[in-house]
Design an enzyme around this catalytic site. Structure first.
Site, PDB file in Angstrom:
ATOM      1  N   ASP A 167       0.812  -1.216   0.000  1.00 51.57           N
ATOM      2  CA  ASP A 167       0.000   0.000   0.000  1.00 51.57           C
ATOM      3  C   ASP A 167       0.844   1.264   0.000  1.00 51.57           C
ATOM      4  OD1 ASP A 167      -2.673  -0.462  -0.360  1.00 51.57           O
ATOM      5  OD2 ASP A 167      -3.270   0.312   1.598  1.00 51.57           O
ATOM      6  N   ASP A 197     -11.530  -6.000  10.602  1.00 51.92           N
ATOM      7  CA  ASP A 197     -11.576  -7.443  10.816  1.00 51.92           C
ATOM      8  C   ASP A 197     -12.796  -7.852  11.634  1.00 51.92           C
ATOM      9  OD1 ASP A 197     -10.632  -6.116  13.020  1.00 51.92           O
ATOM     10  OD2 ASP A 197      -8.841  -7.326  13.291  1.00 51.92           O
TER      11      ASP A 197
END
Length: 758
Positions: free
Chosen positions: A142, A459
């Site tokens: 990223d 998550d």
């Protein structure tokens, strides 16, 4: 065809082990009875109190603590763990029957997450005991860093030597930085061939290590005619997608580098956005029915980890029984006695409790997902391939024809096969399309399918969505542990991590994935919803903790009481709660093999973290709700130890466990709590010095023994902050933080004085 005997086919591939926790239940219920007794005492004695607000505040705080304790009892009521048998799997199932797995490794910053750490994780995953033609590894960068790509290319060159070496000699630790420790040498009774190859491998890894470290220490130059041409004049926050097939070796899994497109006009959604790009790109290129996601620092510590996961996959005849398999997060080279409370050992029994309900939470790493579950399929959905290829699919999956075809393939239940390198290279253009920053517009990505947006704890949000659709999950804890990672090694990085968790978990309560709503409208089990509620309320818990930590100081300064007096029978209630709870928590830790010092660190850091990091997480969330701020995803810094022979282990450094401080305001609430309790105790001592010797006991009773003990206890919990007031350099709390804390503490004392005069 199975290749086992009749006896082996009758043995299960996994076993659920139910734990006998009758003694724990009895103790927890007794503590609950004491908490309820304390609340009854508050109600009964309310009319006899002069300080109604003080008594009411104590009642509200204790009601909250009782509520949280009830949630813990419900979660821990039944406990279980799982044992898997990979040896039975190998006897029963042929390798060609194993499902393909796409591996996702994510990294966001080559500085905070050094490339050598990421590459060791990659090497450990490439060398696992699983057919290489069934695996494909995707590395998400990223930061769009040429250093990461360079490191990956060099790592694959070394992997061509490392992977055969590991499998030839059945090496158990397949992350080189853990295998080649500074003092490691081959045994004298090892074969000469092994000793020669071992030394060769160590030298080769040393060369790889030096290449990556040297490259990280100087500006990376991009050649227009090299593999790094795409990185020339690239801005990490504004660049096109870069996808490269690195490896297609016959005895290595495919390795694909991905740096998704970034555009300032489009929100990139942090890690959740990166995971969705990985899902789409892998869907176009390899389309494995199972996906393993691993943080860049979580190397595979157990080479049979994939086989352990397959024990769960093949155990269930009906794959509706589970949506994902979670392996626990554990850490290597943890600081002695866990001074910052990073390892969360106190959650072990809660995890066993959650495992016995609908299943373990998704922890963001070390997790095997079913692709069809990530695509939004529910357990009772009966989707045929002909029903998938319809005009509604573009609004769900997106406009990519290749992705729609692969999604239809997965949702229809067909077996996916990994393509060869030639076909992978031919699909790069299609992969770049689905990695675009605007691809998700008008689709269900991040809303109903994939990793969900709306929380920094993507998550947990994704996991609760999966459970809310009716799926179960499994937790697998093999021996040795499947994955080991890096725990924050400094106090500021630990604070940043805890703050991010508190914000992200609290954000879930303000989405349509609120656990209570999913119980009412979805298929989330009630007890599972309570487990998620307990988790999401971490940030909220800071408010009653701060209030309750302030009450002893207030009472000593004003001469009032919030606890029963010593001459009251009710005084035994808070004493009993304190004593029994601490002995019980110590008993639990002893069952886990935890030292007394580590237990104390866990207890005190529970108070410190709640009052500091979680309180700022709660404040940040409130500011976000009012529109005054936005959530910022902070990457936790990872640290790597040198493999040089002359390096010194951090655990031998007497300063490594010491608290360090920066100018972050997060610790201010903790310093204020320390100051006000120190001022209160000093105030009490001065009062005692003014009375005659024969009146000291009466004056001491007037000050309140319970309140004074609480103040002393809090000072002990914040002892490292006290040392930080007098430390030097990075071990000293910054003067600006001390000044702000002093002002707030004096303001609190002034309010106490004013309230006592009313």
């Amino acid at each position: 065809m199975a290749k086992n005997s009749q006896h082996s086919t009758s043995l299960p591939l996994q076993e659920k082990i139910i734990h006998n926790n009758k003694m724990a239940r009895a103790i927890e219920l007794f503590i609950l009875s004491l908490l309820v007794s304390m609340l009854v005492y508050r109600v009964v004695s309310f009319k006899n109190q002069n300080h109604y607000i003080l008594w009411l505040l104590a009642f509200l705080c204790e009601s909250w603590f009782t509520f949280i304790w009830i949630l813990c009892i419900i979660i821990k009521w039944t406990q279980c763990s799982m044992k898997t048998y990979p040896d039975r799997l190998l006897k029963r199932v042929n390798e060609f029957e194993f499902p393909a797995v796409d591996i996702f490794v994510t990294t966001a910053d080559p500085i905070l997450e050094p490339s050598i750490i990421t590459m060791n994780t990659v090497l450990s995953l490439l060398a696992v005991d699983y057919p290489s033609d069934k695996l494909a590894l995707y590395l998400s960068d990223d930061a769009c860093s040429p250093l990461t790509l360079y490191s990956l290319i060099e790592t694959i060159k070394f992997a061509k030597l490392w992977v055969p070496f590991c499998k030839k000699y059945n090496v158990q630790v397949r992350a080189p930085f853990r295998y080649f420790t500074p003092n490691s040498t081959p045994l004298e009774d090892d074969s000469l061939e092994f000793q020669h190859e071992w030394k060769t491998m160590k030298n080769e890894y040393g060369d790889l290590y030096k290449k990556i470290v040297v490259a990280a220490q100087r500006p990376f130059t991009c050649d227009l005619d090299s593999d790094f041409a795409d990185f020339c004049d690239v801005n990490r926050s504004d660049h096109p997608a870069i996808i490269k097939v690195i490896s297609g070796n016959t005895y290595l899994p495919h390795v694909i580098y991905i740096s998704r497109e970034k555009n300032p006009k489009d929100h990139h959604q942090y890690k959740a956005g990166a995971m969705n790009v990985l899902t789409r790109v892998s869907g176009v290129m390899t389309n494995a029915p199972l996906m393993l996601n691993v943080d860049c620092d979580m190397y595979a510590n157990n080479p049979q980890v994939f086989l352990h996961a397959m024990c769960v996959v093949f155990h269930y005849k009906n794959d509706q029984d589970f949506g994902f398999v979670q392996f626990p997060q554990a850490f290597h080279d943890g600081l002695k006695d866990d001074p910052f409370g990073n390892q969360l050992t106190n959650l072990a029994f809660l995890i066993n409790g959650v495992a016995s309900i609908q299943g373990m939470f998704y922890a963001g790493s070390n997790c095997f997902h079913r692709r069809k579950v990530i695509y939004g399929l529910s357990p009772n959905d009966k989707i045929k391939s002909e029903n998938i290829r319809n005009e509604d699919l573009p609004s769900i999956i997106g406009k990519s024809f290749e992705l729609r075809e692969s999604a239809a393939h997965i949702l229809s239940g067909s077996d996916a096969k990994i393509r060869n390198q030639t076909s992978l290279s031919s699909l790069i253009e299609a992969a770049i399309d689905v990695a675009g920053s605007d691809y998700e517009y008008g689709t269900h990505w991040g809303q109903k399918i994939g990793w969900l947006y709306g929380s920094a704890a993507e998550d947990t949000l994704t996991g609760i969505n999966i459970h809310g659709r009716g799926w179960k999950s499994a937790i697998c804890s093999p021996d040795p542990l499947a994955f080991l990672g890096c725990a924050p090694s400094t106090y500021p990085s630990s604070l940043a991590q805890q703050k991010r968790w508190a914000i992200g978990l609290l954000e879930i309560l303000f989405t349509d994935k609120n656990p209570i709503l999913l119980t009412i409208k979805g298929n989330l089990w009630f007890r599972q919803a309570l487990a998620y509620l307990w988790l999401c309320l971490w940030g909220v818990r800071s408010i009653p903790e701060i209030c309750y930590a302030s009450l002893p100081a207030y009472c000593i300064i004003t001469g009032s009481h919030f606890l029963p007096k010593v001459n009251e029978q009710a005084f035994t209630i808070p004493v009993g709660i304190f004593a029994i709870y601490n002995v019980y928590s110590l008993w639990e830790c002893k069952h886990l093999g935890v030292s007394l010092r580590m237990w104390w660190n866990t207890q005190r850091m529970g108070r410190v973290t709640t009052i500091t990091a979680w309180s700022f997480g709660f404040l940040s969330m409130m500011l976000k709700l009012t529109g005054l701020s936005k959530t910022i995803f902070e990457v936790t810094q990872k640290e790597h130890k040198s493999n040089d022979d002359d390096c010194v282990s951090d655990n031998n450094d007497k300063n490594v466990c010491r608290f360090t401080y920066d100018k972050s305001p997060v610790i201010i609430p903790g310093v204020v709590i320390l100051f006000i309790n120190m001022i209160a105790l000093l105030n009490g001592v001065l009062k005692l010095l003014k009375v005659a010797d024969n009146d000291i006991w009466m004056e001491l009773l007037g000050l309140g023994l319970g309140e004074m003990f609480c103040s002393i206890w809090l000072i002990l919990c914040f002892w490292d902050f006290l040392k930080g007031l007098f430390g030097k350099d990075k071990y000293r709390i910054p003067s600006s933080t001390i000044l702000k804390s002093v002002v707030l503490a004096l303001f609190f004392v002034r309010l106490c004085r004013m309230s006592s005069q009313l």
